[in-house]
Design an enzyme around this catalytic site. Structure first.
Site, PDB file in Angstrom:
ATOM      1  N   GLN A  11     -20.529  11.246  40.776  1.00 51.65           N
ATOM      2  CA  GLN A  11     -20.571  12.545  41.432  1.00 51.65           C
ATOM      3  C   GLN A  11     -21.623  13.444  40.779  1.00 51.65           C
ATOM      4  OE1 GLN A  11     -16.502  13.671  40.869  1.00 51.65           O
ATOM      5  NE2 GLN A  11     -16.645  13.583  38.660  1.00 51.65           N
ATOM      6  N   HIS A  43      -4.106  26.640  38.620  1.00 46.05           N
ATOM      7  CA  HIS A  43      -3.554  25.694  37.646  1.00 46.05           C
ATOM      8  C   HIS A  43      -2.120  26.032  37.239  1.00 46.05           C
ATOM      9  CE1 HIS A  43      -7.892  24.727  37.315  1.00 46.05           C
ATOM     10  NE2 HIS A  43      -7.386  23.507  37.294  1.00 46.05           N
ATOM     11  N   ASP A  67     -11.273  18.500  33.879  1.00 46.02           N
ATOM     12  CA  ASP A  67     -11.728  19.760  33.271  1.00 46.02           C
ATOM     13  C   ASP A  67     -10.783  20.260  32.191  1.00 46.02           C
ATOM     14  OD1 ASP A  67      -9.570  20.834  34.771  1.00 46.02           O
ATOM     15  OD2 ASP A  67     -10.895  21.351  36.436  1.00 46.02           O
ATOM     16  N   ASP A  87      -9.135  10.189  34.589  1.00 46.92           N
ATOM     17  CA  ASP A  87     -10.257  10.696  35.391  1.00 46.92           C
ATOM     18  C   ASP A  87     -11.364   9.666  35.330  1.00 46.92           C
ATOM     19  OD1 ASP A  87     -12.706  12.172  36.196  1.00 46.92           O
ATOM     20  OD2 ASP A  87     -11.328  13.876  36.272  1.00 46.92           O
ATOM     21  N   ASP A 121     -10.347   4.208  37.232  1.00 47.94           N
ATOM     22  CA  ASP A 121      -9.930   4.566  38.581  1.00 47.94           C
ATOM     23  C   ASP A 121      -8.424   4.805  38.620  1.00 47.94           C
ATOM     24  OD1 ASP A 121      -8.864   3.243  41.397  1.00 47.94           O
ATOM     25  OD2 ASP A 121     -10.643   4.489  41.646  1.00 47.94           O
ATOM     26  N   ALA A 122      -7.999   5.931  39.181  1.00 48.81           N
ATOM     27  CA  ALA A 122      -6.579   6.286  39.204  1.00 48.81           C
ATOM     28  C   ALA A 122      -5.759   5.259  39.973  1.00 48.81           C
ATOM     29  CB  ALA A 122      -6.398   7.671  39.811  1.00 48.81           C
ATOM     30  N   ASP A 139      -4.233  15.916  40.591  1.00 44.20           N
ATOM     31  CA  ASP A 139      -5.207  16.994  40.712  1.00 44.20           C
ATOM     32  C   ASP A 139      -6.542  16.416  41.172  1.00 44.20           C
ATOM     33  OD1 ASP A 139      -6.286  19.520  40.588  1.00 44.20           O
ATOM     34  OD2 ASP A 139      -6.644  19.480  38.421  1.00 44.20           O
TER      35      ASP A 139
END
Length: 280
Positions: A11, A43, A67, A87, A121-122, A139
């Protein structure tokens, strides 16, 4: 003003700062992820409703959240023993662990000894062998592509169900019940098709507009049992109770189908919703 720009294999990450207001923002692939001015609304609303329900809350899984802002809120609970943060992009977790403005915003959460980062990878992480978690926070970015759509599929939620403590809860950010109304309620229906009970709520985040979430659990959910025993800037028991009430133009709608791997219709529906609402 762009102060950092990264192009990872996954990304494009852009971090900006307003000279006038000293406000930081992050964009991924052109989509805003947060604004420093109001990210606490998002959040706190993502984390505390799922953490404030009764039951154990020592083992936590975050899917996405590179983040570190959701982790910041989770670390307010002394009962938390471990956080696994998944992530796929090491660029985002590295940036959020090292860039001074991000470290200030996330209170150094990504360097906390309770937290372990998995840059995988989730879908594959959840599908593998591993522990059950007391609370799972999803999220992920909105389902604006077929790749992301699989992370909102019935199959994905079935796998998550297998990694959830039978007395535990999960929450998913679910886009906007106003701007992407059909998408929002399709996510709820997909969670239900995976054999989960749901409870829905929404919050006003000025940078995003009306934003929505779904709680889910193997057992029934009683949001009246929500208690808040950590400090917050926005969320209170009264404001959370108000978030569970939907105006007429955000009430559930009939959606075409649940989202599955074989019929990944959610990302197409998401794009249609944006066009219909004029939000794109």
């Amino acid at each position: 003003q762009v102060i950092s720009e990264l192009q990872s294999p996954y990304q494009r990450i852009v971090f900006t700062k307003s000279n006038e207001s000293q406000n930081y923002r992050m964009y991924i692939d052109g989509h805003i992820q947060f604004s420093q001015r109001d990210e606490h609304r998002y959040h706190e609303s993502l984390v505390h409703p799922v953490m404030g329900l009764p039951g154990p809350r020592s083992k936590i899984l975050i899917l996405g959240g590179g983040d570190g802002l959701a982790a910041r809120e989770i670390l307010k609970y002394p009962e938390v023993e471990l956080i696994h943060l998944v992530d796929i992009d090491p660029a985002i977790t590295k940036f959020s662990s090292e860039f001074p403005a991000m470290v200030t915003m996330n209170a150094g959460s990504l360097s906390n000894p309770k937290l372990t980062i998995y840059n995988v990878d989730a879908f594959n992480f959840v599908n593998g062998a591993g522990m059950r978690y007391d609370r799972i926070i999803i999220d992920m970015p909105d389902p604006h592509s077929e790749v992301l759509s699989k992370l909102y599929s019935r199959e994905f939620y079935v796998m998550i169900k297998q990694r959830l403590n039978p007395q535990g809860y999960l929450v998913s950010q679910s886009s906007s019940p106003f701007f992407t109304r059909r998408t929002y309620w399709t996510i709820a229906h997909t969670l239900q098709a995976a054999g989960l009970n749901t409870a829905s709520y929404h919050v006003d985040v000025p940078s995003f507009g009306v934003w929505g979430f779904h709680l889910a659990a193997i057992n029934a959910i009683d949001t009246r049992q929500f208690k808040l025993d950590v400090p917050t800037r926005y969320l209170t028991p009264a404001t959370f109770a108000a978030t569970t009430v939907f105006a007429s133009d955000m009430l559930p709608v009939t959606t075409p189908t649940v989202n599955t791997l074989l019929e990944p219709k959610l990302y197409t529906l998401y794009r249609e919703d944006l066009l219909d609402s004029g939000a794109q």
